[in-house]
Design an enzyme around this catalytic site. Structure first.
Site, PDB file in Angstrom:
ATOM      1  N   CYS A 134      57.883   1.740  29.738  1.00  0.00           N
ATOM      2  CA  CYS A 134      59.107   1.784  28.920  1.00  0.00           C
ATOM      3  C   CYS A 134      59.791   3.148  29.102  1.00  0.00           C
ATOM      4  O   CYS A 134      61.006   3.221  29.315  1.00  0.00           O
ATOM      5  CB  CYS A 134      58.744   1.536  27.451  1.00  0.00           C
ATOM      6  SG  CYS A 134      60.175   1.500  26.357  1.00  0.00           S
ATOM      7  N   CYS A 135      58.988   4.234  29.040  1.00  0.00           N
ATOM      8  CA  CYS A 135      59.559   5.580  29.250  1.00  0.00           C
ATOM      9  C   CYS A 135      60.177   5.698  30.643  1.00  0.00           C
ATOM     10  O   CYS A 135      61.196   6.368  30.822  1.00  0.00           O
ATOM     11  CB  CYS A 135      58.475   6.654  29.071  1.00  0.00           C
ATOM     12  SG  CYS A 135      58.022   6.993  27.354  1.00  0.00           S
ATOM     13  N   CYS A 219      62.417   8.612  20.504  1.00  0.00           N
ATOM     14  CA  CYS A 219      62.906   7.261  20.193  1.00  0.00           C
ATOM     15  C   CYS A 219      62.342   6.806  18.848  1.00  0.00           C
ATOM     16  O   CYS A 219      61.224   7.168  18.474  1.00  0.00           O
ATOM     17  CB  CYS A 219      62.452   6.288  21.275  1.00  0.00           C
ATOM     18  SG  CYS A 219      63.148   6.624  22.885  1.00  0.00           S
ATOM     19  N   CYS A 222      58.794   5.314  18.447  1.00  0.00           N
ATOM     20  CA  CYS A 222      57.689   6.173  18.887  1.00  0.00           C
ATOM     21  C   CYS A 222      57.655   7.504  18.139  1.00  0.00           C
ATOM     22  O   CYS A 222      57.035   8.467  18.600  1.00  0.00           O
ATOM     23  CB  CYS A 222      57.797   6.416  20.382  1.00  0.00           C
ATOM     24  SG  CYS A 222      57.714   4.892  21.320  1.00  0.00           S
ATOM     25  N   CYS A 247      56.057  12.087  27.715  1.00  0.00           N
ATOM     26  CA  CYS A 247      56.694  10.863  28.212  1.00  0.00           C
ATOM     27  C   CYS A 247      56.907  10.920  29.707  1.00  0.00           C
ATOM     28  O   CYS A 247      57.411   9.982  30.298  1.00  0.00           O
ATOM     29  CB  CYS A 247      58.026  10.646  27.503  1.00  0.00           C
ATOM     30  SG  CYS A 247      59.141  12.024  27.695  1.00  0.00           S
TER      31      CYS A 247
HETATM   32  S1  SF4 Z   1      59.576   7.002  23.705  1.00  0.00           S
HETATM   33 FE1  SF4 Z   1      59.010   4.855  23.158  1.00  0.00          FE
HETATM   34  S2  SF4 Z   1      60.907   3.642  23.028  1.00  0.00           S
HETATM   35 FE2  SF4 Z   1      61.372   5.639  24.021  1.00  0.00          FE
HETATM   36  S3  SF4 Z   1      61.269   5.197  26.173  1.00  0.00           S
HETATM   37 FE3  SF4 Z   1      59.225   5.941  25.627  1.00  0.00          FE
HETATM   38  S4  SF4 Z   1      58.028   4.129  25.000  1.00  0.00           S
HETATM   39 FE4  SF4 Z   1      60.182   3.508  25.138  1.00  0.00          FE
END
Ligand code: SF4
Length: 253
Positions: A134-135, A219, A222, A247
């Site tokens: 996701c990151c 985010c 998170c 991240c």
């Molecule tokens: S911090 Fe969380 S929502 Fe944001 S990109 Fe990374 S995993 Fe995805």
């Protein structure tokens, strides 16, 4: 916008982040000189350079310094599509107030939709691999875009933030050979008290989530508030081990 009309200014005796944290070090003035010297180097010796801003407390200080001293260091923000509404509102205010350009980079919408379709909205909680995936889509790919053609990027990393960041240098050349990028960390030596002292002194606009015990803001899915005595970054990816808590933007080489 006047400081008194900013949405996060708390009236009366309610404590806010400034009243709780502003507390300069004895050598705060020296640190400020060091910081400014490095930002001036960003504009000259390390040009083209850009500031990566998460709109957290450290980053609003750096953006304020850049504007205050009329430095030619543009700023960029990664709008992941998962930011808190408070962060989105601060982004709009910052864009309206800043003299230097605040550029926004967003993830590829189709990739985000496909990721959510395949793994669900809450994939980040299921495994480290999915969280990193996701990151990758929401942060790292837009970051690569933002850093294209840059010689250096300016970050708000501080040594005090976590064990992973305890050795952060002012000038980090770790990625110079592999990526051709130098990372400048002008607040490396600042304490949390120094950051809030600067914000208080210059009435810098900041994310109101800091008043709700969010020291480090990323985010929305998170990031959570922390309790008294918890580590600075314990509100980020709190379900993971300490060692995994980056991240990829600032992962150690
Ligand atoms: S911090 Fe969380 S929502 Fe944001 S990109 Fe990374 S995993 Fe995805």
């Amino acid at each position: 916008m006047s400081a008194s009309s900013l949405p996060h200014r708390i009236q009366g005796n309610t404590p806010n982040a400034i009243s709780l944290h502003a507390n300069p070090s004895a050598n705060y003035a020296d640190k400020l000189v060091e910081t400014l010297a490095l930002l001036k180097q960003a504009e000259t010796e390390f040009s083209p350079a850009t500031q990566a801003s998460s709109l957290g407390a450290e980053d609003v200080v750096i953006t304020h310094l850049i504007n205050h001293h009329h430095l030619n260091v543009p700023v960029f923000v990664l709008e992941t599509g998962a930011l808190h509404r408070e962060t989105q509102a601060l982004l709009e205010r910052t864009q309206a107030q800043s003299s230097v350009p605040i550029k926004v980079y967003r993830p590829d919408l189709e990739k985000v939709i496909n990721f959510v379709k395949s793994h669900g909205q809450d994939a980040m909680y299921e495994s480290l691999e999915l969280r990193k995936a996701c990151c990758q889509v929401r942060k790292l790919e837009p970051l690569a875009e933002a850093l294209k053609g840059q010689r250096a990027w300016v970050t708000g990393l501080r040594r005090e933030q976590s064990n992973n960041r305890a050795d952060v240098p002012l000038i980090d050349r770790t990625e110079e050979v592999t990526k051709g990028l130098i990372k400048l960390n002008p607040l490396a030596n600042w304490t949390w008290g120094d950051v809030w002292h600067y914000i208080a002194l210059h009435q810098v606009d900041y994310n109101p989530l800091h008043d709700q015990f969010f020291p480090s803001i990323g985010c929305a899915p998170c990031t959570r508030a922390i309790s008294l005595g918890e580590e600075f970054r314990s509100g980020r990816w709190w379900w993971e081990d300490e060692a995994a808590k980056e991240c990829g933007l600032h992962a150690k080489a």
